[in-house]
Design an enzyme around this catalytic site. Structure first.
Site, PDB file in Angstrom:
ATOM      1  N   VAL A   1       0.851  -1.201   0.000  1.00 27.81           N
ATOM      2  CA  VAL A   1       0.000   0.000   0.000  1.00 27.81           C
ATOM      3  C   VAL A   1       0.885   1.250   0.000  1.00 27.81           C
ATOM      4  O   VAL A   1       1.618   1.490   0.960  1.00 27.81           O
ATOM      5  CB  VAL A   1      -0.904   0.022   1.255  1.00 27.81           C
ATOM      6  CG1 VAL A   1      -1.731   1.299   1.280  1.00 27.81           C
ATOM      7  CG2 VAL A   1      -1.787  -1.209   1.313  1.00 27.81           C
ATOM      8  N   THR A   2       0.835   1.999  -1.064  1.00 25.08           N
ATOM      9  CA  THR A   2       1.594   3.264  -1.098  1.00 25.08           C
ATOM     10  C   THR A   2       0.871   4.302  -1.955  1.00 25.08           C
ATOM     11  O   THR A   2       0.134   3.957  -2.887  1.00 25.08           O
ATOM     12  CB  THR A   2       2.999   3.099  -1.735  1.00 25.08           C
ATOM     13  OG1 THR A   2       2.855   2.839  -3.139  1.00 25.08           O
ATOM     14  CG2 THR A   2       3.815   1.996  -1.088  1.00 25.08           C
ATOM     15  N   VAL A   3       1.102   5.556  -1.600  1.00 22.31           N
ATOM     16  CA  VAL A   3       0.684   6.673  -2.450  1.00 22.31           C
ATOM     17  C   VAL A   3       1.909   7.594  -2.564  1.00 22.31           C
ATOM     18  O   VAL A   3       2.515   7.947  -1.540  1.00 22.31           O
ATOM     19  CB  VAL A   3      -0.521   7.422  -1.835  1.00 22.31           C
ATOM     20  CG1 VAL A   3      -0.838   8.680  -2.639  1.00 22.31           C
ATOM     21  CG2 VAL A   3      -1.746   6.502  -1.799  1.00 22.31           C
TER      22      VAL A   3
ATOM     23  N   ARG B   1      -5.253  12.917  -1.194  1.00 20.60           N
ATOM     24  CA  ARG B   1      -6.308  13.258  -2.166  1.00 20.60           C
ATOM     25  C   ARG B   1      -7.316  12.126  -2.245  1.00 20.60           C
ATOM     26  O   ARG B   1      -8.023  11.980  -3.238  1.00 20.60           O
ATOM     27  CB  ARG B   1      -5.708  13.450  -3.560  1.00 20.60           C
ATOM     28  CG  ARG B   1      -4.673  14.537  -3.615  1.00 20.60           C
ATOM     29  CD  ARG B   1      -4.171  14.657  -5.044  1.00 20.60           C
ATOM     30  NE  ARG B   1      -2.943  15.424  -5.056  1.00 20.60           N
ATOM     31  CZ  ARG B   1      -2.279  15.737  -6.153  1.00 20.60           C
ATOM     32  NH1 ARG B   1      -2.729  15.338  -7.332  1.00 20.60           N
ATOM     33  NH2 ARG B   1      -1.184  16.430  -6.084  1.00 20.60           N
ATOM     34  N   GLY B   2      -7.272  11.246  -1.260  1.00 22.37           N
ATOM     35  CA  GLY B   2      -8.271  10.184  -1.214  1.00 22.37           C
ATOM     36  C   GLY B   2      -7.921   8.937  -2.004  1.00 22.37           C
ATOM     37  O   GLY B   2      -8.768   8.050  -2.180  1.00 22.37           O
TER      38      GLY B   2
ATOM     39  N   LEU C   1      -5.798   6.390  -1.281  1.00 21.91           N
ATOM     40  CA  LEU C   1      -5.853   5.171  -0.465  1.00 21.91           C
ATOM     41  C   LEU C   1      -7.302   4.770  -0.235  1.00 21.91           C
ATOM     42  O   LEU C   1      -7.652   3.585  -0.354  1.00 21.91           O
ATOM     43  CB  LEU C   1      -5.137   5.380   0.884  1.00 21.91           C
ATOM     44  CG  LEU C   1      -5.352   4.232   1.889  1.00 21.91           C
ATOM     45  CD1 LEU C   1      -4.868   2.903   1.330  1.00 21.91           C
ATOM     46  CD2 LEU C   1      -4.674   4.531   3.215  1.00 21.91           C
TER      47      LEU C   1
ATOM     48  N   TYR D   1      -5.408   2.869   9.397  1.00 24.17           N
ATOM     49  CA  TYR D   1      -6.417   1.911   8.932  1.00 24.17           C
ATOM     50  C   TYR D   1      -7.696   1.779   9.763  1.00 24.17           C
ATOM     51  O   TYR D   1      -8.636   1.124   9.318  1.00 24.17           O
ATOM     52  CB  TYR D   1      -5.760   0.529   8.774  1.00 24.17           C
ATOM     53  CG  TYR D   1      -4.700   0.515   7.698  1.00 24.17           C
ATOM     54  CD1 TYR D   1      -5.057   0.555   6.352  1.00 24.17           C
ATOM     55  CD2 TYR D   1      -3.349   0.507   8.009  1.00 24.17           C
ATOM     56  CE1 TYR D   1      -4.091   0.568   5.351  1.00 24.17           C
ATOM     57  CE2 TYR D   1      -2.377   0.524   7.016  1.00 24.17           C
ATOM     58  CZ  TYR D   1      -2.751   0.557   5.694  1.00 24.17           C
ATOM     59  OH  TYR D   1      -1.806   0.574   4.707  1.00 24.17           O
TER      60      TYR D   1
ATOM     61  N   PHE E   1       3.981  -9.456   6.136  1.00 23.02           N
ATOM     62  CA  PHE E   1       3.674  -9.560   4.698  1.00 23.02           C
ATOM     63  C   PHE E   1       3.375  -8.189   4.138  1.00 23.02           C
ATOM     64  O   PHE E   1       3.300  -7.215   4.904  1.00 23.02           O
ATOM     65  CB  PHE E   1       2.509 -10.539   4.438  1.00 23.02           C
ATOM     66  CG  PHE E   1       1.222 -10.190   5.154  1.00 23.02           C
ATOM     67  CD1 PHE E   1       0.245  -9.435   4.527  1.00 23.02           C
ATOM     68  CD2 PHE E   1       0.976 -10.615   6.452  1.00 23.02           C
ATOM     69  CE1 PHE E   1      -0.939  -9.103   5.195  1.00 23.02           C
ATOM     70  CE2 PHE E   1      -0.193 -10.311   7.125  1.00 23.02           C
ATOM     71  CZ  PHE E   1      -1.158  -9.536   6.497  1.00 23.02           C
TER      72      PHE E   1
HETATM   73  C1  LIG Z   1      -0.520   5.899   4.092  1.00 22.60           C
HETATM   74  C2  LIG Z   1      -0.761   6.395   2.672  1.00 22.60           C
HETATM   75  C3  LIG Z   1      -0.918   5.188   1.742  1.00 22.60           C
HETATM   76  C4  LIG Z   1      -2.051   7.243   2.674  1.00 22.60           C
HETATM   77  O1  LIG Z   1      -2.436   7.542   1.359  1.00 22.60           O
HETATM   78  P1  LIG Z   1      -3.351   8.843   0.989  1.00 22.60           P
HETATM   79  O2  LIG Z   1      -3.798   8.646  -0.412  1.00 22.60           O
HETATM   80  O3  LIG Z   1      -2.609  10.055   1.343  1.00 22.60           O
HETATM   81  O4  LIG Z   1      -4.570   8.646   1.951  1.00 22.60           O
HETATM   82  P2  LIG Z   1      -6.023   9.300   1.724  1.00 22.60           P
HETATM   83  O5  LIG Z   1      -5.864  10.634   1.038  1.00 22.60           O
HETATM   84  O6  LIG Z   1      -6.933   8.310   1.065  1.00 22.60           O
HETATM   85  O7  LIG Z   1      -6.409   9.480   3.240  1.00 22.60           O
HETATM   86  C5  LIG Z   1      -7.624   9.131   3.772  1.00 22.60           C
HETATM   87  C6  LIG Z   1      -7.661   9.622   5.190  1.00 22.60           C
HETATM   88  O8  LIG Z   1      -6.648   8.971   5.964  1.00 22.60           O
HETATM   89  C7  LIG Z   1      -5.815   9.943   6.591  1.00 22.60           C
HETATM   90  N1  LIG Z   1      -4.461   9.413   6.571  1.00 22.60           N
HETATM   91  C8  LIG Z   1      -3.830   8.877   5.520  1.00 22.60           C
HETATM   92  N2  LIG Z   1      -2.588   8.512   5.874  1.00 22.60           N
HETATM   93  C9  LIG Z   1      -2.443   8.827   7.173  1.00 22.60           C
HETATM   94  C10 LIG Z   1      -1.368   8.695   8.079  1.00 22.60           C
HETATM   95  N3  LIG Z   1      -0.199   8.160   7.718  1.00 22.60           N
HETATM   96  N4  LIG Z   1      -1.567   9.118   9.344  1.00 22.60           N
HETATM   97  C11 LIG Z   1      -2.757   9.665   9.723  1.00 22.60           C
HETATM   98  N5  LIG Z   1      -3.810   9.803   8.876  1.00 22.60           N
HETATM   99  C12 LIG Z   1      -3.638   9.393   7.613  1.00 22.60           C
HETATM  100  C13 LIG Z   1      -5.960  11.171   5.736  1.00 22.60           C
HETATM  101  O9  LIG Z   1      -5.625  12.337   6.448  1.00 22.60           O
HETATM  102  C14 LIG Z   1      -7.409  11.122   5.354  1.00 22.60           C
HETATM  103  O10 LIG Z   1      -8.179  11.560   6.445  1.00 22.60           O
HETATM  104  P3  LIG Z   1      -9.579  12.331   6.230  1.00 22.60           P
HETATM  105  O11 LIG Z   1     -10.452  11.392   5.455  1.00 22.60           O
HETATM  106  O12 LIG Z   1     -10.040  12.575   7.611  1.00 22.60           O
HETATM  107  O13 LIG Z   1      -9.224  13.560   5.456  1.00 22.60           O
HETATM  108  C15 LIG Z   1       0.397   7.277   2.159  1.00 22.60           C
HETATM  109  O14 LIG Z   1       0.571   8.356   3.038  1.00 22.60           O
HETATM  110  C16 LIG Z   1       1.725   6.549   2.057  1.00 22.60           C
HETATM  111  O15 LIG Z   1       2.041   5.986   1.003  1.00 22.60           O
HETATM  112  N6  LIG Z   1       2.551   6.557   3.099  1.00 22.60           N
HETATM  113  C17 LIG Z   1       3.882   5.947   3.081  1.00 22.60           C
HETATM  114  C18 LIG Z   1       3.822   4.429   2.895  1.00 22.60           C
HETATM  115  C19 LIG Z   1       2.933   3.748   3.913  1.00 22.60           C
HETATM  116  O16 LIG Z   1       2.933   4.067   5.089  1.00 22.60           O
HETATM  117  N7  LIG Z   1       2.171   2.770   3.427  1.00 22.60           N
HETATM  118  C20 LIG Z   1       1.314   1.980   4.281  1.00 22.60           C
HETATM  119  C21 LIG Z   1       1.960   0.644   4.417  1.00 22.60           C
HETATM  120  S1  LIG Z   1       1.039  -0.397   5.501  1.00 22.60           S
END
Ligand SMILES: CC(C)(COP(=O)(O)OP(=O)(O)OC[C@H]1O[C@@H](n2cnc3c(N)ncnc32)[C@H](O)[C@@H]1OP(=O)(O)O)[C@@H](O)C(=O)NCCC(=O)NCCS
Length: 416
Positions: free
Chosen positions: A83-85, A92-93, A95, A124, A416
């Site tokens: 899972v990454t963005v 921007r939503g 995830l 999550y 995993f």
């Molecule tokens: C975690 C990650 C995938 C989130 O992706 P994103 O597209 O920015 O998430 P979204 O825009 O869909 O966020 C949805 C909500 O979750 C929140 N959120 C997302 N990541 C968060 C984080 N790391 N900590 C706290 N809140 C988070 C957002 O603020 C948003 O909240 P809202 O609905 O109240 O506005 C991205 O930050 C990432 O790639 N991080 C580094 C890699 C990582 O940690 N991957 C997860 C591996 S398990």
């Protein structure tokens, strides 16, 4: 144009892997050879990417897994990883879109739960996941354990034996030991042939990155393999040539307490080794109490590990056992509309049944808290004290406490 979310084609795998590495802050380099090595094993129907201007900017993948419920039955899980963005497209939503897509497919397939290991705690919960197992890692100061370093391990009176084996032998012996473990330990997840290959240096996407560890198998008095330990050691010496080597345990599975004890004593008995790092264990692992001086094992990590999201309340609750008989009606809230509703759980010594009901609820909770309770590792009373479980019938939380808790803690040995 809004970025396009879709499952992958073969030609997109390289760009997708580059995006994964970018999101995980690893060098964003992918060779053609690595892609060719990965393709035969990649299930592209379950790998999602978001593409913007022809580039992959977000990634999400899942695979079929079995999770052992309390009592030993396997439940069908949607295991989420990758899972990454990318930093250019965060918040921007994306995830949220990928998660909704994957969980809808899992529900359609009939998966009972979804599982993942969270990089950061706050990500999550909003999607209905709750931390269901915890991990503890110890560092053992071997010379303070009080173990007798002059004795052979296992000692002759133990009746078992330990043999160093090759990776090829582990691929043959390991799956049967693991299958026995997962039938008795809730929280354990299935390992397929690919897992055994990858963890023994076979068919690796990037063979240059592999360092061969040591593998040791424990056999019981009848010669039956019942435990396996995998470890690496470093090469450290003091200024006056005293050995100070650290052994790092990469895996330790055992199906009897005797095998578990023998393998811990074994790794602590290896000449030159003065420090043992245990790897991820259940918080109630036997290890500290196996040592004459338990304080020689110091906790170095204690954290949430496997997160569970219930997708099918009826099948999830029927799959596990309960510590005492009882009947409870649960009002489960699920903002995503996947598992919410009112359910009557009826647990007896002969098994549990669960069905949708229109009766008044005894307790109300979010699906996230149900995930926290599922493997018996969280306390309903604690969640009620936090206002995260609402008690509607007096005594219902105390009953849930007795029913849902398990004698031993849940343990998921794998990442995993
Ligand atoms: C975690 C990650 C995938 C989130 O992706 P994103 O597209 O920015 O998430 P979204 O825009 O869909 O966020 C949805 C909500 O979750 C929140 N959120 C997302 N990541 C968060 C984080 N790391 N900590 C706290 N809140 C988070 C957002 O603020 C948003 O909240 P809202 O609905 O109240 O506005 C991205 O930050 C990432 O790639 N991080 C580094 C890699 C990582 O940690 N991957 C997860 C591996 S398990």
């Amino acid at each position: 144009m809004s970025p396009d979310l879709r499952t992958l084609t073969e030609s997109e795998l390289s760009d997708w892997l580059r995006a994964v590495r970018t999101g995980l802050l690893r060098p964003p380099v992918v060779t053609e050879q690595e892609v060719a090595n990965r393709l035969p094993y990649a299930d592209l129907t379950r790998a999602r990417g978001v593409f913007d201007g022809g580039r992959c900017v977000a990634t999400f993948a899942s695979f079929a897994q079995e999770l052992t419920a309390v009592g030993g039955a396997p439940v069908q899980a949607d295991a989420i990883f990758g899972v990454t963005v990318s930093p250019t497209h965060r918040r921007r939503g994306l995830l949220g879109r990928m998660m909704a897509d994957d969980l809808a497919a899992a529900k359609e397939r009939g998966d009972v739960v979804a599982t993942l290991i969270a990089a950061e705690y706050p990500i999550y919960g909003r999607y209905g996941f709750g931390p269901a197992t915890w991990t503890t890692e110890w560092e053992i100061d071997v010379l303070r354990t009080g173990l007798d370093r002059h004795r052979p391990v296992p000692s002759p009176e133990d009746g078992g034996r330990i043999d160093l084996v090759t990776g090829a032998e582990v691929r043959k012996l390991g799956p049967a030991i693991h299958d026995r473990l997962r039938a008795r330990q809730h929280g354990v997840i299935s390992r397929d042939a690919r897992w055994w290959d990858r963890n023994t240096g076979e068919n690796l996407p990037d063979p240059a990155s592999w360092t061969e560890p040591f593998y040791a198998v424990h056999r019981d008095a009848d010669g039956e393999p019942d435990g396996l330990i995998v470890y690496r050691a470093d090469d450290r010496w003091s200024d006056n040539k005293q050995p100070l080597n650290r052994a790092t345990v990469l895996g330790h599975i055992a199906v009897t307490p005797a095998a578990e004890r023998a393998l811990w004593h074994f790794v602590c008995s290896i000449d030159w080794v003065t420090t043992v790092r245990t790897g991820h264990r259940a918080p109630d692992d036997l290890l500290p109490l196996l040592l004459p001086d338990s304080r020689a094992a110091r906790v170095v990590t204690h954290a949430d590990w496997l997160w569970v999201r219930v997708l099918d309340v009826v099948r999830a609750l029927e799959a596990r056992t309960y510590a005492v008989p009882g009947t409870l009606t649960l009002d489960v809230h699920d903002a995503a509309g996947l598992a919410g509703g009112r359910y009557r759980l009826d647990a007896s010594a002969s098994g549990a049944s669960c069905a949708a009901t229109t009766r008044d609820a005894d307790i109300a909770l979010d699906v996230r808290e149900l995930g926290m309770l599922y493997l018996g590792d969280e306390s309903p009373s604690r969640l009620a004290a936090l206002g995260r479980i609402e008690e509607r019938t007096p005594g219902a939380v105390a009953l849930a406490e007795q029913m849902f808790r398990a004698a031993r803690r849940a343990w998921c040995p794998d990442m995993f």
